[in-house]
Write a protein that holds these residues in place. Structure first.
Motif, PDB file in Angstrom:
ATOM      1  N   GLU A  80       0.935  -1.273  -0.125  1.00 19.62           N
ATOM      2  CA  GLU A  80      -0.158  -0.055  -0.037  1.00 19.62           C
ATOM      3  C   GLU A  80       0.856   1.386  -0.033  1.00 19.62           C
ATOM      4  N   ARG A  81       2.132   1.109   0.422  1.00 15.07           N
ATOM      5  CA  ARG A  81       2.943   2.289   0.539  1.00 15.07           C
ATOM      6  C   ARG A  81       3.319   2.734  -0.798  1.00 15.07           C
ATOM      7  N   ARG A  82       3.496   3.998  -1.151  1.00 16.30           N
ATOM      8  CA  ARG A  82       4.004   4.720  -2.275  1.00 16.30           C
ATOM      9  C   ARG A  82       5.652   4.386  -2.371  1.00 16.30           C
ATOM     10  N   GLY A  83       6.015   4.022  -3.585  1.00 20.92           N
ATOM     11  CA  GLY A  83       7.387   3.895  -3.729  1.00 20.92           C
ATOM     12  C   GLY A  83       7.789   2.502  -3.318  1.00 20.92           C
ATOM     13  N   LEU A  84       8.946   2.167  -3.557  1.00 18.65           N
ATOM     14  CA  LEU A  84       9.589   0.729  -3.149  1.00 18.65           C
ATOM     15  C   LEU A  84      10.205   0.806  -1.695  1.00 18.65           C
TER      16      LEU A  84
END
Length: 697
Positions: A80-84
Motif C-alpha cells: 500500500e505504501r508509495r514507492g518501493l
C-alpha cells in the motif's frame, strides 16, 4: 493495575518459554527427518529445510512448503505504501526481494512448483544485505529445470441464502529454459458472501425505538494474470521482469425492513457496484562494476477504480421516497525508478540506494439525491473533485557487519523528500524533508536461541483520498476532505526471540512498541464538519507469540499445533472528549489455532482451526462503533493426498455459528454531548462448505 499485571504475566511467560531450556530439547542435527515426522529443526539463523522435510504434507508449490515451516508465519510486503523503499515482509526468493507491488508474495510463491524448490533457509534479517528486513526471514532457493504446472479449484457453498461459489481457482506454470526462469499464473479470487439478522435501535435507558430485519449479499470476482521472468547472464548479470493485470468486480445489496413506534413502516434497499481494473509492469537489472554490484529497478502501475453506492428507502404511507447516490471515480498512477549500489570493505557490507517516485490521484466524487419526481439530481458537494500529486525522493546508506561470531549489526541512515500538490480551491503546495533509518542487531547466544532487536525512525504515508470529500450514504457519514494533512512519523522498536524446542517444535516471541507523531485520525473541520487529520501523538505496544508444537514426543506421530497470539494496546488523546483512548480500529487481540494430523503410513490428514479477532472501537466526532465476531469461527477439514494423483480436501468452517455483529452509538452534537441512541445488529451466516482439488499439470 489489572491491565499492567496482564501484560507483565504475558511478557514473562513468553520470555520464560523462549529462554528456558525444554526438558527434552535436542539440537538440530542437519539430517532430514523421515517423511512422516515434522522437521526436527526450528527456524534459526542458518537453518535449512529440504523438500524431504515437507514430504508428508504433499506440497504442490513453494507456498505450501513455507506455510509448514515450524513457527514461521508469512508476512506480506507493504504494497500500500508509495514507492518501493527498503524491503518489507519476511520472504525472499533466491536471496532477492520481489520488486513488484500489485502482486503479493503469496501469489509469487504459489507460482513456484514444489519440484523446483531446492531448499528453504531461515535466517535473521539483520544478517542479510537487504535493508529493511528484521527478525526471522525465509529465503526460498529454487533450481528450476524444465516446465511444471499446478492447479487448484475450490468451489464453495454456504448453508444460508448465498449462491454457490463456482469460479474460484488458479492455474500456474514455472520452470526454466536454459538460463531463463519463468513463471505465470491465472487466478480468480471469487467470493459469494452474505448474512442476515435483526438490528435493534434503543435509547440510553433501553427503550427500543426501531426494529429492523436486514439481509446482505456480496458477489465478487477478481481474475488476475501475472508473470515473471528471470534471466541469468554468463557474466553474472541478472535480469528480472514482472507484470500483472486484473479486474475486481463486486456487487453488494442490503435489503431491510424497519418498524418503530410513531414511524411508518419502511423498506430499505442499498446497492454498491464496483468495476475496477489495474495493471503493473516492472523489472530490475543487476550487474557487476568491478567487485561491486549495481541494481537498477523500474516500475509503473495504473489503477482505475469506479464505485457507485445507492440508497432507496420507501414508506408504507404517503411519505416521499428517499433516494441518495454517491459516485466515485479514481485514477491512480505510480512510476518508480530506484538504484542500489552494493560493495564490500573487509567484513562490512555497504549499500547506497537512491529512489524517485511520481504518484498521482485523480478523484471525481459526486453526491445526488431524489427530487420531487424521484429522479436523482446533483447536490452541492464541496471539495469532492481534485488531483493530488506527490514527487518523492529518498536516499539511504546501509552498513552491516559481524561484531562477533554470534552477533551481527546492520544500520541505515536516510533522508526522504516529498512535494505534495493538490488542485482545487483548497489546494496547497507543500514540501517535506524527513530523516529515517534504523539500527538492528542479530544475536545467537546458543544453537537453539536467536535474538534480534531493532530501533527505527519511520516516515508514514498519506491516503490521497483523504484530501478530497467523500461520503457513505448507507452509513450516513461524510468526510469533508482535508488539504492540510502531513505524513506521520514514528519511532519503532522491537525485540524478537526464537527458541528451538527440538522434537517439541519452536516458539517465537516479539515485543514491540511505536511512538507516533502526527498520527492520522478523524478531526473537526470547521464548525460541523469532520475528516481525517493529524493529531499530535499516539503510542502502540504489544506482544506476539508464534509457535509450532509437535505431538510426536507424546506418541501422536505426525500431529502439530500452530499458534499465533497477539495482544496490543494503543493510546491517543481524543480530539473531542480530550481523554486518552485507543487508536481507531486497530487490532486489540488475536488468537489463531491450527491443528493438523498427517496419519503415518497413509495419505490421510485431518485438522481443525479457530480464529478469534477483536479490534478497538472506531470513532467519528458524533459516533463510535465496533464490529466483532464472538467468539470466532471454528473449522474442520479432511484431506486425502493421492486421489488419482490429486490432493482433495473437504472443509466446513463456522460450524458453531459465529455471527457478524456491529454496534454504533450516536451523540449530539458530538461525543462530548448527549448520547442519543445505539444501533446493535447480529447477523447469522451459517456454516461454509469448501471443496479443494489441487494437482500438477
Amino acid at each position: 493495575m489489572g491491565r499492567f499485571c496482564l501484560w507483565k504475566v504475558a511478557a514473562c511467560a513468553s520470555v520464560a518459554a523462549i529462554v528456558a531450556p525444554p526438558a527434552l530439547a535436542q539440537a538440530p542435527t542437519g539430517d532430514a527427518p523421515p517423511p512422516e515426522a515434522p522437521p526436527a529443526a526450528a527456524p534459526s539463523a542458518g537453518t535449512s529445510y529440504a523438500p524431504a522435510d515437507f514430504a508428508r504434507f504433499a506440497p504442490r508449490n513453494a507456498f505450501d512448503m513455507l506455510s509448514n515451516v515450524p513457527g514461521f508465519v508469512i508476512q506480506e510486503s507493504d504494497t500500500e505504501r508509495r514507492g518501493l523503499g527498503q524491503a518489507t515482509g519476511n520472504v525472499l526468493i533466491n536471496g532477492e526481494r520481489f520488486s513488484g507491488k500489485d502482486t503479493d508474495i503469496s501469489t509469487e510463491l504459489r507460482r513456484i512448483s514444489a519440484a523446483n524448490v531446492q531448499r528453504i533457509d531461515i535466517v535473521d534479517g539483520a544478517t542479510l544485505n537487504v535493508p529493511g528486513l528484521t527478525g526471522q526471514v525465509a529465503n526460498v532457493v529454487t533450481a528450476a529445470t524444465g516446465l511444471t504446472g499446478n492447479f487448484v479449484y475450490s468451489p464453495q457453498i454456504r448453508a444460508k441464502r448465498t449462491p454457490a461459489r463456482l469460479t474460484n481457482g488458479e492455474v500456474s506454470v514455472s520452470g526454466a529454459i536454459g538460463r531463463t526462469e519463468l513463471s505465470a499464473s491465472f487466478r480468480n479470487d471469487a467470493f459469494r458472501n452474505g448474512n442476515a439478522g435483526p438490528e435493534r435501535v434503543f435509547t440510553p435507558d433501553g427503550t427500543i425505538i426501531d426494529r429492523r430485519e436486514e439481509e446482505l449479499t456480496v458477489f465478487g470476482d477478481q481474475p488476475r494474470l501475472s508473470a515473471t521472468l528471470r534471466h541469468s547472464f554468463e557474466n553474472g548479470s541478472i535480469l528480472n521482469l514482472n507484470g500483472a493485470g486484473g479486474i475486481f468486480h463486486q456487487d453488494v445489496q442490503e435489503l431491510g425492513t424497519r418498524v418503530g413506534p410513531g414511524q411508518p413502516d419502511r423498506f430499505r434497499d442499498v446497492t454498491e457496484r464496483t468495476r475496477r481494473y489495474n495493471y503493473e509492469f516492472g523489472g530490475d537489472y543487476e550487474f557487476g562494476i568491478g567487485s561491486d554490484r549495481l541494481k537498477l529497478i523500474g516500475l509503473h502501475r495504473f489503477d482505475h477504480y469506479p464505485f457507485l453506492q445507492t440508497l432507496i428507502q420507501s414508506y408504507a404511507d404517503d411519505t416521499p421516497t428517499l433516494g441518495q447516490r454517491y459516485s466515485q471515480i479514481l485514477d491512480e498512477t505510480e512510476t518508480i525508478a530506484r538504484a542500489e549500489y552494493r560493495w564490500r570493505e573487509g567484513a562490512a557490507d555497504w549499500l547506497f540506494s537512491l529512489e524517485g517516485a511520481l504518484n498521482k490521484l485523480d478523484a471525481e466524487n459526486g453526491l445526488e439525491t431524489y427530487d420531487a419526481n424521484n429522479v436523482f439530481v446533483p447536490v452541492p458537494f464541496p471539495n469532492a473533485t481534485g488531483t493530488v500529486e506527490e514527487k518523492r525522493a529518498e536516499s539511504t546508506l546501509t552498513y552491516g557487519r559481524p561484531l562477533a561470531d554470534n552477533l551481527t549489526l546492520q544500520a541505515s541512515l536516510g533522508l526522504e523528500y516529498s512535494r505534495l500538490t493538490q488542485s482545487g480551491p483548497s489546494g496547497l503546495d507543500r514540501s517535506f524533508y524527513r530523516p529515517k533509518g534504523f539500527v538492528a542487531l542479530a544475536w545467537k547466544p546458543s544453537p537453539d536461541l536467536d535474538v534480534s532487536a531493532r530501533l527505527a525512525r519511520e516516515v508514514g504515508q498519506l491516503n490521497f483520498l483523504d484530501f478530497v470529500a467523500s461520503a457513505n450514504v448507507s452509513g450516513g457519514t461524510v468526510n469533508n476532505g482535508n488539504a492540510n494533512l502531513v505524513p506521520p512519523q514514528s519511532w519503532d522498536a522491537q525485540i524478537e526471540a526464537t527458541r528451538n524446542l527440538g522434537p517439541w517444535g519452536t516458539v517465537k516471541g516479539r515485543l514491540y512498541g511505536q511512538l507516533i507523531s502526527d498520527i492520522v485520525d478523524v478531526v473537526p473541520i470547521g464548525e460541523t464538519g469532520q475528516a481525517p487529520g493529524n493529531l499530535d501523538s499516539a503510542t502502540i505496544y504489544g506482544i506476539e507469540l508464534t509457535s509450532t508444537f509437535n505431538f510426536d514426543p507424546m506418541g501422536l506421530k505426525g500431529a502439530k499445533l500452530d499458534l499465533v497470539a497477539q495482544f496490543q494496546e494503543s493510546s491517543l488523546k481524543d480530539p473531542v472528549a480530550l481523554v486518552y483512548r485507543a487508536i481507531n480500529e486497530r487490532v486489540k487481540r488475536r488468537l489463531l489455532l491450527n491443528f493438523r494430523h498427517d496419519i503415518p503410513a497413509s495419505d490421510w490428514a485431518y485438522g481443525a482451526s479457530f480464529d478469534h479477532y477483536r479490534q478497538t472501537r472506531g470513532y467519528r466526532l458524533d459516533q463510535d462503533f465496533l464490529a466483532y465476531n464472538r467468539p470466532g469461527p471454528v473449522g474442520v477439514y479432511v484431506e486425502h493426498k493421492d486421489v488419482m494423483g490429486l490432493t482433495v480436501r473437504g472443509s466446513v468452517d463456522n460450524i458453531f455459528g459465529t455471527n457478524e455483529s456491529f454496534e454504533r452509538t450516536f451523540y449530539a452534537p458530538r461525543r462530548d454531548g448527549e448520547k442519543l441512541f445505539t444501533e446493535a445488529r447480529d447477523r447469522y451466516y451459517g456454516p461454509v462448505f469448501t471443496l479443494s482439488v489441487s494437482g500438477r499439470i
